[in-house]
Design an enzyme around this catalytic site. Sequence first.
Site, PDB file in Angstrom:
ATOM      1  N   GLU A  49      -6.052 -47.384  39.128  1.00  9.45           N
ATOM      2  CA  GLU A  49      -4.829 -48.389  38.773  1.00  9.45           C
ATOM      3  C   GLU A  49      -5.409 -49.705  38.029  1.00  9.45           C
ATOM      4  O   GLU A  49      -4.661 -50.181  37.411  1.00  9.45           O
ATOM      5  CB  GLU A  49      -4.177 -48.632  40.076  1.00  9.45           C
ATOM      6  CG  GLU A  49      -3.063 -47.526  40.554  1.00  9.45           C
ATOM      7  CD  GLU A  49      -2.072 -47.209  39.817  1.00  9.45           C
ATOM      8  OE1 GLU A  49      -1.316 -48.453  38.957  1.00  9.45           O
ATOM      9  OE2 GLU A  49      -1.371 -46.171  39.529  1.00  9.45           O
ATOM     10  N   SER A  63      -9.759 -48.465  42.529  1.00  5.56           N
ATOM     11  CA  SER A  63      -8.738 -47.478  42.064  1.00  5.56           C
ATOM     12  C   SER A  63      -8.400 -47.596  40.577  1.00  5.56           C
ATOM     13  O   SER A  63      -8.956 -48.666  39.875  1.00  5.56           O
ATOM     14  CB  SER A  63      -7.475 -48.252  42.679  1.00  5.56           C
ATOM     15  OG  SER A  63      -6.431 -47.613  42.034  1.00  5.56           O
ATOM     16  N   TYR A  71      -0.798 -54.418  43.506  1.00  8.31           N
ATOM     17  CA  TYR A  71      -1.921 -53.672  43.938  1.00  8.31           C
ATOM     18  C   TYR A  71      -2.864 -53.544  43.221  1.00  8.31           C
ATOM     19  O   TYR A  71      -4.342 -53.840  43.718  1.00  8.31           O
ATOM     20  CB  TYR A  71      -1.237 -52.415  44.310  1.00  8.31           C
ATOM     21  CG  TYR A  71      -2.156 -51.209  44.600  1.00  8.31           C
ATOM     22  CD1 TYR A  71      -2.804 -51.199  45.848  1.00  8.31           C
ATOM     23  CD2 TYR A  71      -2.638 -50.426  43.598  1.00  8.31           C
ATOM     24  CE1 TYR A  71      -3.706 -49.988  46.396  1.00  8.31           C
ATOM     25  CE2 TYR A  71      -3.527 -49.365  44.037  1.00  8.31           C
ATOM     26  CZ  TYR A  71      -3.985 -49.212  45.170  1.00  8.31           C
ATOM     27  OH  TYR A  71      -5.130 -48.406  45.546  1.00  8.31           O
TER      28      TYR A  71
END
Length: 326
Positions: free
Chosen positions: A129, A127, A151
């Site tokens: 992120e 990801s 996460y």
Amino acid sequence: MKTALITGITGQDGAYLARFLLGRGYRVHGLLRRSASADVIGERLRWLGIEREVEMVDADLVDLSSILRAVQVTQPDEVYNLAAQSFVKTSWTQPLLTGQVTGLGAVNMLEAVRLAAPQARFYQASSSEMYGLIQAPIQNETTPFYPRSPYAAAKLYAHWMTVNYRESFGMHASSGILFNHESPLRGIEFVTRKITDGVARIKLGLAKTLALGNLDARRDWGHAADYVRAMWLMMQQETPADYVVATGRTTSVREFCRLAFAHAGLDWEAHVTVDPAFLRPAEVDVLQGDASRARERLGWEPEITLERMVAEMVDADLERLRRRGS
């Protein structure tokens, strides 16, 4: 006929990937974690009209024994690990669960493939992120990571373990560092879908306002249907590698609102409010990806524009709400 095993098949990416692979003649197995909501868990597959074409296998990412059995039974040629606790905001209230599912769950899959189907090619859903507090204005495969949520930290662990298994055991294991990708199948808790659902509700007179968090956050938004094609292309390469998948265009939440409301003939400023309750403890201000490697090695390019995607999402939410009211 090739066989694919997809974890997270009932999610946005899993459903689009299943449709894509079925269209190429694959036999598709999906990992299914049983729950009391089994009657609605396949809603995305039904929306795409493929629920009867996918073969489900009972297993849970946090239970290695069930994962191992699933791999032994299906003997896949390709394994796509898309399952995760994927809502960033929830990862602060459920950090241990996020670590177990998103981080350790990926390693369970890697270990099961190594032991039961070592010839299989493995895809890990990494990801954007992971970049978090960005260390470069535009991020590519060599940009340092700086995760800003449980996460993102769990995804980073799974990402590096995929690299480790590739280098330690010679597995054909690749990671796609996917930047934000949306569609009408996006979960309602994600900001893009929250916006398009809010637009539909306001347009139909079911609501007057839409409360959001940070309107200045900027993301590189693409369409999930484009991004699952990139996943498949990675698995067709002779040599495994990691790839950024992105459009290269960054857009603010504010601009996403403007596009969505304008598509429904509404002025976003008349309806959107800011609620501090929706702000993250540690914000990721901007993400913008450089997908040059994917373009050069995979021949991949996004085909669906942001404007077309936003219009598709608003129209789908209008249709959903009209059906419920009819």
